[in-house]
Design an enzyme around this catalytic site. Structure first.
Site, short mmCIF file in Angstrom:
data_model
loop_
_atom_site.label_atom_id
_atom_site.label_comp_id
_atom_site.label_asym_id
_atom_site.label_seq_id
_atom_site.Cartn_x
_atom_site.Cartn_y
_atom_site.Cartn_z
NE ARG A 50 8.33 9.47 -1.83
CZ ARG A 50 8.85 9.92 -0.73
NH1 ARG A 50 9.77 10.98 -0.79
NH2 ARG A 50 8.83 9.44 0.42
CE1 TYR A 84 6.07 -3.34 -0.89
CE2 TYR A 84 7.52 -1.31 -1.12
CZ TYR A 84 6.40 -2.36 -1.74
OH TYR A 84 5.94 -2.13 -3.21
N GLY A 142 0.85 -1.25 0.22
CA GLY A 142 -0.03 -0.06 -0.17
C GLY A 142 0.84 1.30 -0.20
CD GLN A 165 6.20 15.28 2.23
OE1 GLN A 165 6.34 16.30 2.80
NE2 GLN A 165 5.06 14.62 2.92
CB ALA A 206 11.97 3.69 -5.63
CB CYS A 207 10.59 0.72 -1.02
SG CYS A 207 9.08 1.99 -1.08
P1 NAD Z 1 -1.92 -3.67 -5.58
O1 NAD Z 1 -1.92 -3.77 -4.10
O2 NAD Z 1 -2.74 -3.05 -6.19
O3 NAD Z 1 -1.73 -5.18 -6.19
C1 NAD Z 1 -1.16 -6.40 -5.74
C2 NAD Z 1 -2.01 -7.62 -5.74
O4 NAD Z 1 -1.46 -8.53 -4.85
C3 NAD Z 1 -3.40 -7.35 -4.88
O5 NAD Z 1 -4.93 -7.31 -5.83
C4 NAD Z 1 -3.43 -8.37 -3.82
O6 NAD Z 1 -4.67 -8.71 -3.53
C5 NAD Z 1 -2.48 -9.40 -4.49
N1 NAD Z 1 -2.06 -10.27 -3.08
C6 NAD Z 1 -1.92 -9.93 -1.92
N2 NAD Z 1 -1.41 -11.00 -1.30
C7 NAD Z 1 -1.64 -12.01 -2.24
C8 NAD Z 1 -1.67 -13.37 -1.88
N3 NAD Z 1 -1.30 -14.16 -0.65
N4 NAD Z 1 -1.75 -14.18 -3.02
C9 NAD Z 1 -2.23 -13.70 -4.13
N5 NAD Z 1 -2.33 -12.30 -4.53
C10 NAD Z 1 -2.03 -11.52 -3.38
O7 NAD Z 1 -0.13 -3.18 -5.96
P2 NAD Z 1 0.20 -2.70 -7.36
O8 NAD Z 1 0.39 -1.04 -7.27
O9 NAD Z 1 -0.70 -3.02 -8.44
O10 NAD Z 1 1.61 -3.23 -7.17
C11 NAD Z 1 2.19 -4.56 -8.13
C12 NAD Z 1 3.36 -4.65 -7.63
O11 NAD Z 1 4.41 -3.66 -7.88
C13 NAD Z 1 3.75 -5.10 -6.11
O12 NAD Z 1 4.47 -6.14 -6.08
C14 NAD Z 1 4.24 -3.97 -5.77
O13 NAD Z 1 4.79 -4.13 -4.52
C15 NAD Z 1 5.25 -3.27 -6.95
N6 NAD Z 1 5.31 -1.88 -6.86
C16 NAD Z 1 4.17 -0.82 -6.98
C17 NAD Z 1 4.60 0.40 -7.00
C18 NAD Z 1 3.41 1.43 -7.13
O14 NAD Z 1 3.75 2.61 -7.26
N7 NAD Z 1 2.04 0.93 -7.50
C19 NAD Z 1 5.80 0.93 -6.66
C20 NAD Z 1 6.79 -0.04 -6.41
C21 NAD Z 1 6.56 -1.48 -6.55
#
Ligand code: NAD
Length: 327
Positions: free
Chosen positions: A222, A149, A78, A220, A119-120
């Site tokens: 970004r 995370y 999140g 801050q 980027a985290c």
């Molecule tokens: P999101 O939270 O919308 O999607 C992640 C999905 O993973 C969710 O639908 C969730 O239900 C699913 N999930 C969680 N636990 C699960 C489990 N145990 N089994 C199966 N599914 C599961 O996030 P997003 O923004 O679409 O991000 C997608 C990926 O990109 C993630 O790995 C996130 O860490 C990475 N990411 C996103 C951002 C961004 O800005 N959105 C930035 C850096 C990294």
């Protein structure tokens, strides 16, 4: 890579995963999605959608069966409010998801595997100034991510490297910098800054409030990357021969106060800012896109204003609906 593939997208019920399924389908591929939930705002375009929890090894094995490529996006994640307050759960859940999915892919003979890092992963000590030096891929070490995370992402990056070296599975690792767009979480506590800002401005506009809350002093910084550029970059990276982690984001730095002003201008309102205590994350973060340009011969193109316009229109419609149903 132009031929039709069978592709698994994990996290296909989430923001980027849902968009990615649609994008891959438009390219003609057969796509399976897996997630613990279905997409919230629009039906999936996947040929096959499994409702499964990837913390369970047998589910990861079933999901990765019979596919050529995997885009591994599933994560418990999140915005700052969420990741700064749920360290143990995030580290536990994401470690299990990633260990199981990569192992399932290996056992099922998946040829290419793209992992979505963040980027985290970058060390806190390189992000203490709002006028931050953009972060290069090599800056990740010596490691000191701010949150659990980021530590988990870093470990899974290494897991991908070792699975490639030891088992020959072609892994790719992308480090996203704040991806945003329509059909993403916009309320409930997991939303990220651009969606939260659009929601706050839309609520103020529709209810006649004159100011919005900003966490911290709003200075801050970004960079923010629109979803269409993210999908383009992701598929280009999957098709490339680049194994090492690669930044994917915009390199235009803005303050959170500026973000608020851009969204307000799009909404056609002038709003005051109430600076309140709240999680802010690192002081400044920007992407160095030198390697991205070199490796992919490409970089994100959609401006922040254009991306926010498309996002704001969608979020204002969601807020209108919510306001109408609570009346
Ligand atoms: P999101 O939270 O919308 O999607 C992640 C999905 O993973 C969710 O639908 C969730 O239900 C699913 N999930 C969680 N636990 C699960 C489990 N145990 N089994 C199966 N599914 C599961 O996030 P997003 O923004 O679409 O991000 C997608 C990926 O990109 C993630 O790995 C996130 O860490 C990475 N990411 C996103 C951002 C961004 O800005 N959105 C930035 C850096 C990294």
């Amino acid at each position: 890579m132009s031929d039709v593939k069978k592709i698994l997208v994990t996290g296909a019920g989430g923001f980027i995963g849902h968009h990615l399924v649609t994008y891959l389908k438009k390219q003609g591929h057969w796509v399976r999605g897996v997630d613990v939930k279905r997409p919230e705002y629009a039906p999936t375009d996947a040929d096959d959608f499994l409702l499964k929890d990837l913390r369970e090894p047998s589910n990861a094995l079933a999901a990765t069966r019979g596919v050529d490529h995997v885009y591994a996006l599933a994560a418990d994640m999140g915005g700052m409010g969420y990741i700064s307050a749920h360290h143990a759960t995030i580290l536990h859940n994401n470690a299990l998801i990633n260990l199981n999915t990569l192992e399932g892919a290996k056992q099922n003979g998946v040829t290419r595997y793209l992992y979505t890092s963040s980027a985290c992963v970058y060390p806190e000590f390189k992000q203490t100034d709002a006028a931050v030096t953009p972060l290069k891929e090599d800056d990740a070490y010596p490691a000191q991510p701010q949150d659990a995370y980021g530590w988990e992402k870093l470990i899974t990056e290494r897991l991908c490297m070792h699975y490639r070296e030891d088992y020959g599975i072609e892994t790719r690792v992308v480090r996203f910098h704040n991806i945003f767009g329509p059909l993403g979480t916009w309320d409930g506590g997991r939303e990220k800054a651009p969606a939260a800002m659009c929601r706050k401005v839309a609520i103020a506009k529709l209810t006649g409030q004159t100011a919005i809350e900003i966490w911290g002093d709003g200075e801050q910084t970004r960079s923010f990357c629109y979803i269409d550029d993210c999908l383009d970059g992701l598929t280009r990276l999957m098709a490339s021969n680049h194994h090492d982690p690669l930044n994917l984001g915009q390199d235009r730095l803005v303050t959170i106060n500026q973000l608020a002003d851009i969204v307000s201008a799009i909404a056609g309102v002038t709003l005051g800012k109430r600076h309140v205590p709240g999680p802010q994350g690192v002081r400044g973060r920007n992407s160095d896109n030198t390697q991205l340009r070199q490796v992919l011969g490409w970089e994100p193109r959609i401006s922040l204003e254009e991306g926010l316009k498309r996002t704001y229109v969608w979020i204002e419609a969601q807020v209108r609906q919510q306001v109408a149903t609570t009346r």
